[in-house]
Every structure is written in C-alpha cells, then in structure tokens.
Design a protein around this motif. Structure first.
Motif, PDB file in Angstrom:
ATOM      1  N   LEU A  42       0.381 -10.701  -1.677  1.00 35.42           N
ATOM      2  CA  LEU A  42      -0.090  -9.328  -1.499  1.00 35.42           C
ATOM      3  C   LEU A  42       1.077  -8.348  -1.485  1.00 35.42           C
ATOM      4  N   VAL A  43       2.138  -8.677  -0.744  1.00 39.06           N
ATOM      5  CA  VAL A  43       3.330  -7.826  -0.702  1.00 39.06           C
ATOM      6  C   VAL A  43       3.934  -7.712  -2.104  1.00 39.06           C
ATOM      7  N   TYR A  44       3.934  -8.817  -2.829  1.00 36.97           N
ATOM      8  CA  TYR A  44       4.438  -8.819  -4.203  1.00 36.97           C
ATOM      9  C   TYR A  44       3.687  -7.813  -5.069  1.00 36.97           C
ATOM     10  N   LEU A  45       2.356  -7.813  -4.972  1.00 41.24           N
ATOM     11  CA  LEU A  45       1.544  -6.892  -5.765  1.00 41.24           C
ATOM     12  C   LEU A  45       1.758  -5.441  -5.338  1.00 41.24           C
ATOM     13  N   LEU A  46       1.907  -5.219  -4.028  1.00 36.53           N
ATOM     14  CA  LEU A  46       2.165  -3.864  -3.539  1.00 36.53           C
ATOM     15  C   LEU A  46       3.533  -3.354  -3.995  1.00 36.53           C
ATOM     16  N   LEU A  47       4.523  -4.249  -3.982  1.00 36.62           N
ATOM     17  CA  LEU A  47       5.864  -3.859  -4.425  1.00 36.62           C
ATOM     18  C   LEU A  47       5.883  -3.520  -5.914  1.00 36.62           C
ATOM     19  N   ILE A  48       5.012  -4.153  -6.672  1.00 38.41           N
ATOM     20  CA  ILE A  48       4.904  -3.808  -8.097  1.00 38.41           C
ATOM     21  C   ILE A  48       4.474  -2.348  -8.241  1.00 38.41           C
ATOM     22  N   LEU A  49       3.451  -1.954  -7.478  1.00 34.37           N
ATOM     23  CA  LEU A  49       2.973  -0.573  -7.533  1.00 34.37           C
ATOM     24  C   LEU A  49       4.045   0.406  -7.074  1.00 34.37           C
ATOM     25  N   VAL A  50       4.717   0.056  -5.961  1.00 33.35           N
ATOM     26  CA  VAL A  50       5.773   0.920  -5.434  1.00 33.35           C
ATOM     27  C   VAL A  50       6.922   1.025  -6.434  1.00 33.35           C
ATOM     28  N   GLY A  51       7.314  -0.109  -7.000  1.00 31.74           N
ATOM     29  CA  GLY A  51       8.422  -0.118  -7.943  1.00 31.74           C
ATOM     30  C   GLY A  51       8.130   0.664  -9.211  1.00 31.74           C
ATOM     31  N   GLN A  52       6.931   0.502  -9.743  1.00 35.72           N
ATOM     32  CA  GLN A  52       6.568   1.240 -10.954  1.00 35.72           C
ATOM     33  C   GLN A  52       6.513   2.737 -10.687  1.00 35.72           C
TER      34      GLN A  52
END
Length: 270
Positions: A42-52
């Motif tokens: 879940l953190v991985y998916l959230l970091l994708i959104l934050v990073g993009q």
C-alpha cells in the motif's frame, strides 16, 4: 563410466549447501510478520502517486550510474539464485519426478531452498526500487509494472507462510527470468548494444513463466489427494488468479510493444 561418475560427483558438489546457505533460518520471523506485505504494498502504491505528482513539474533525473549499479547488483543476485535453485529443483525433478517437487515438503526443507526462499522474499521488497528509477527519470510507468511488483510481493509472502512446495518453482522460474532481465537492464543503462531480440525474449520468458506457473498450480490441485501432498484451495485460487492476470497483461504488452508497431509500419509502406 569414469565420465558418468565424475558428472555424478559434480552434481553432488553442486547440491551441497555453502556455509552462507546454512545461516540462521528466517522462516519463523517472516511467517509471523508475513501480513506486513500488505501495508508495504500500500505504501508502495501511495509513493508512486506522490512521486509522480512531485515530478510532474520537474525535469527527470539522469541517474545513469546509480541505475547501472542497481541493475548490476540485482542481475548478479538473480544469476546466483537461478544457478542454485535450478540445480536443486531440476535435479530433484529428474530424479524423483515433477509431482515430488510440487507436492512434498522435501524441496522446501533443503538448506539451499530454505535459504534462497527467504532471501527471495526480501528481494521482492528491494525490487520495488525499480519503480523509483522510472518515476525519477520520468519514464512511462505502465500498469503491468506496478501491479506485478505489488502483487508478487504479497503472493510471495502468502505462499511462504503456507509452506506450499510448488512455490519452489515460482521462485526458481522468477530467478531465471530476472537473471536475463536485469542483465539486459544493466547493459541498457550502460548504453551497451545488446541483441535487438533480447527484450522480446525477456517478455516471452515472462509469458512462458506465467503459463508454466498456472500449469504447476493446476497439477498440484489435481494431485492434492495424494498422501502427503501439501497444498491449499486458497493458494490454488490466488495462484491461478494472479498467473492468469499476469499472462494476459504480459501477452498484451508483447502485442503492443513488438507486434503492433510492425503492423503499423507495414500499413504505412503499403
């Protein structure tokens, strides 16, 4: 005769665990905290959104040398893992039969498989870093990439917790494909020319891996009535769901990446 004896001796030496493969077993700890894979995903998916979102108004970073080092380390790790696990699983399948490797716990109790299983599990967390390079370099992030990374992590932890013997093939095939894939990524990052068919070969191996994985899952479920054959309906269901979706997604990617461009170029020439 002498050659056969020498070959047999070499095989026995290959299947002997090294000292580092006899290190402390991490299974109790990883079994207890296997569900941690869900919040990590879940953190991985959230970091994708934050990073993009962070990179949206910024130029992509170059990161050539970090990417070379990253890919090279994962390539070496995957090659060593592939050699060790394929040697054991292949020998066991040839000597005892495929059913023995997917039904009975002998394979997962061997020191080589026990060591590489928990190292393989931890590598699924480390490999999430692949996505960071894509985002920071502002490269296209496709659905199959983040879906595959996140679900493989959770499924690996789930299978490890259930001690399902067929998981040995899941690990072994993955090591083999990643050995080729990360070697290619290393060459690409270093701007070393590689065979043009290599990317197509890698995707083909991924598709084959999904097909074989689904087949192994079905065979295990068929053989589940055999005395001592260990599997669960839950593991069979999720393995079939994931392998099927992986197969569809990688087959679709193959068509989009390697077949459609040729079809368009042919249409233009006509």
């Amino acid at each position: 005769m002498i050659t056969a004896l020498n070959a047999s001796h070499e095989v026995r030496l290959l299947l002997q665990p090294y000292d580092f493969e006899l290190s402390q077993d991490m299974r109790p700890f990883l079994e207890e905290y296997w569900a941690t894979s869900f919040p990590i995903a879940l953190v991985y998916l959230l970091l994708i959104l934050v990073g993009q979102n962070y990179m949206k108004t910024r130029k992509g970073f170059h990161l050539q040398w970090p990417l070379i080092l990253w890919s090279f380390c994962l390539a070496v790790f995957s090659i060593v893992g592939a050699v060790r696990t394929w040697a054991y699983m292949g020998t066991l399948a040839l000597s005892r039969g495929l059913k023995h490797t997917v039904c009975f716990s002998e394979s997962i109790e061997h020191s080589i498989i026990k060591f590489w299983s928990w190292v393989f599990l931890l590598s699924k967390i480390i490999e999430l870093g692949d996505t960071a390079f894509i985002i920071l370099r502002k490269r296209p992030l496709i659905f199959v990439h983040w879906y595959h990374h996140s679900t493989v992590l959770v499924f690996t932890c789930f299978g490890y917790k259930n001690k399902v013997p067929s998981g040995g093939w899941f690990m072994t095939m993955n090591f083999g494909v990643h050995a080729v894939m990360y070697t290619y990524y290393t060459l690409k990052a270093a701007k070393v020319r590689s065979p043009q068919l290599l990317p197509m070969l890698i995707t083909s191996l991924q598709i084959l891996q999904m097909f074989v994985g689904a087949t192994v899952g079905v065979l295990t479920y068929i053989w589940r009535q055999e005395p001592g054959c260990h599997t669960t309906a839950e593991h069979f269901f999720w393995s079939l769901v994931l392998y099927t979706t992986y197969f569809i997604l990688f087959a679709h990617f193959f068509c989009q990446a390697y077949l459609k461009p040729k079809a368009k170029a042919k249409a233009k020439s006509q």
